[in-house]
Write a protein that holds these residues in place. Structure first.
Motif, short mmCIF file in Angstrom:
data_model
loop_
_atom_site.label_atom_id
_atom_site.label_comp_id
_atom_site.label_asym_id
_atom_site.label_seq_id
_atom_site.Cartn_x
_atom_site.Cartn_y
_atom_site.Cartn_z
N THR A 224 0.85 -1.18 0.00
CA THR A 224 0.00 0.00 0.00
C THR A 224 0.89 1.23 0.00
O THR A 224 2.10 1.13 0.16
CB THR A 224 -0.96 0.03 1.21
OG1 THR A 224 -1.98 1.01 0.98
CG2 THR A 224 -0.23 0.31 2.51
N TYR A 225 0.27 2.37 -0.21
CA TYR A 225 0.96 3.66 -0.14
C TYR A 225 0.38 4.44 1.01
O TYR A 225 -0.80 4.30 1.32
CB TYR A 225 0.69 4.49 -1.40
CG TYR A 225 0.98 3.82 -2.70
CD1 TYR A 225 2.27 3.84 -3.22
CD2 TYR A 225 -0.01 3.20 -3.43
CE1 TYR A 225 2.55 3.26 -4.43
CE2 TYR A 225 0.26 2.61 -4.65
CZ TYR A 225 1.54 2.64 -5.15
OH TYR A 225 1.82 2.06 -6.34
N ALA A 226 1.18 5.31 1.62
CA ALA A 226 0.63 6.12 2.69
C ALA A 226 1.43 7.40 2.89
O ALA A 226 2.64 7.45 2.67
CB ALA A 226 0.60 5.33 4.00
N TRP B 150 -4.68 -1.02 8.49
CA TRP B 150 -4.33 -1.89 7.36
C TRP B 150 -3.22 -2.85 7.77
O TRP B 150 -3.30 -4.05 7.53
CB TRP B 150 -3.92 -1.02 6.17
CG TRP B 150 -3.63 -1.76 4.90
CD1 TRP B 150 -4.52 -2.09 3.92
CD2 TRP B 150 -2.35 -2.26 4.46
NE1 TRP B 150 -3.88 -2.75 2.89
CE2 TRP B 150 -2.55 -2.87 3.20
CE3 TRP B 150 -1.07 -2.24 4.99
CZ2 TRP B 150 -1.52 -3.46 2.48
CZ3 TRP B 150 -0.04 -2.83 4.28
CH2 TRP B 150 -0.28 -3.43 3.04
N ARG C 63 -7.19 15.62 -1.68
CA ARG C 63 -7.93 15.42 -2.92
C ARG C 63 -8.42 16.75 -3.48
O ARG C 63 -8.61 16.87 -4.67
CB ARG C 63 -9.09 14.47 -2.70
CG ARG C 63 -8.64 13.05 -2.51
CD ARG C 63 -9.82 12.10 -2.50
NE ARG C 63 -9.38 10.76 -2.27
CZ ARG C 63 -9.16 9.88 -3.24
NH1 ARG C 63 -9.33 10.21 -4.48
NH2 ARG C 63 -8.76 8.67 -2.95
N LYS D 18 3.41 7.50 -6.81
CA LYS D 18 2.94 6.15 -6.49
C LYS D 18 3.26 5.18 -7.62
O LYS D 18 3.75 4.07 -7.39
CB LYS D 18 1.43 6.16 -6.24
CG LYS D 18 1.02 6.79 -4.92
CD LYS D 18 -0.49 6.78 -4.81
CE LYS D 18 -0.97 7.31 -3.49
NZ LYS D 18 -2.45 7.25 -3.39
N SER E 67 -3.25 -2.57 -2.53
CA SER E 67 -4.55 -2.07 -2.08
C SER E 67 -4.38 -0.73 -1.38
O SER E 67 -3.28 -0.40 -0.92
CB SER E 67 -5.23 -3.07 -1.15
OG SER E 67 -4.59 -3.13 0.11
N ASP E 68 -5.45 0.01 -1.33
CA ASP E 68 -5.45 1.26 -0.57
C ASP E 68 -5.47 0.96 0.92
O ASP E 68 -5.86 -0.15 1.34
CB ASP E 68 -6.67 2.11 -0.94
CG ASP E 68 -6.55 2.76 -2.31
OD1 ASP E 68 -5.41 2.92 -2.79
OD2 ASP E 68 -7.58 3.10 -2.89
N ASP F 226 -7.48 1.97 3.07
CA ASP F 226 -8.82 1.84 3.62
C ASP F 226 -9.46 0.50 3.28
O ASP F 226 -10.63 0.27 3.52
CB ASP F 226 -9.72 3.00 3.18
CG ASP F 226 -9.86 3.13 1.68
OD1 ASP F 226 -9.20 2.37 0.93
OD2 ASP F 226 -10.63 4.01 1.24
N CYS F 227 -8.66 -0.42 2.77
CA CYS F 227 -9.11 -1.78 2.46
C CYS F 227 -8.85 -2.67 3.67
O CYS F 227 -7.78 -2.61 4.27
CB CYS F 227 -8.36 -2.30 1.23
SG CYS F 227 -8.86 -3.92 0.71
#
Length: 140
Positions: free
Chosen positions: A31-33, A44, A91, A104, A121-122, A124-125
């Motif tokens: 994931t990325y953060a 996560w 955003r 990313k 995955s993000d 928030d998954c």
């Protein structure tokens, strides 16, 4: 420097592409953060640890580098790609959001070129089961 941040165990959790603990042919949940989503990242990571899958978080800033050492999960230091133009990742800031998106993709390409396979995955998954059998074509 990448590969130098160690948790309380003395093990390094911060890596460059060259020092990632995954080898060619290995796989990891990725994931990325940024620090702005640290709570979701923490959740996560806990879910991925619970299913026993290898973790590789792409740390887009220094806050995530600190978190990976504190919470003891492997991360790729992509904070080094941050520029002074990356002022916001909200955003609502289209320019900042697009710049983050390019960073990313660059990180993903670098990991894939190293030969490491990823399930991306993000943050928030929520993963309740190891998805690797499905990816390998083994039906549950």
């Amino acid at each position: 420097s990448p590969g130098s941040a160690a948790g309380s165990s003395g093990r390094s959790y911060t890596h460059s592409v060259a020092t990632m603990p995954m080898q060619r042919g290995d796989w990891a949940m990725m994931t990325y953060a940024t620090g702005g989503v640290h709570e979701m990242l923490s959740n996560w990571v806990l879910h991925i640890q619970r299913i026993g899958a290898p973790i590789l978080a792409i740390a887009m800033d220094e806050q995530v580098l600190d978190q990976c050492s504190r919470q003891r999960f492997d991360c790729l230091d992509w904070s080094i790609t941050k520029s002074s133009l990356d002022s916001s990742y909200l955003r609502g800031d289209e320019s900042g959001f697009r710049k983050l998106g390019v960073r990313k993709v660059d990180a993903l390409v670098a990991v894939l070129r190293s030969g490491v396979n990823v399930i991306l995955s993000d943050v928030d998954c929520v993963w309740s089961h190891d998805p690797s059998p499905l990816v390998r074509g083994i039906a549950p």
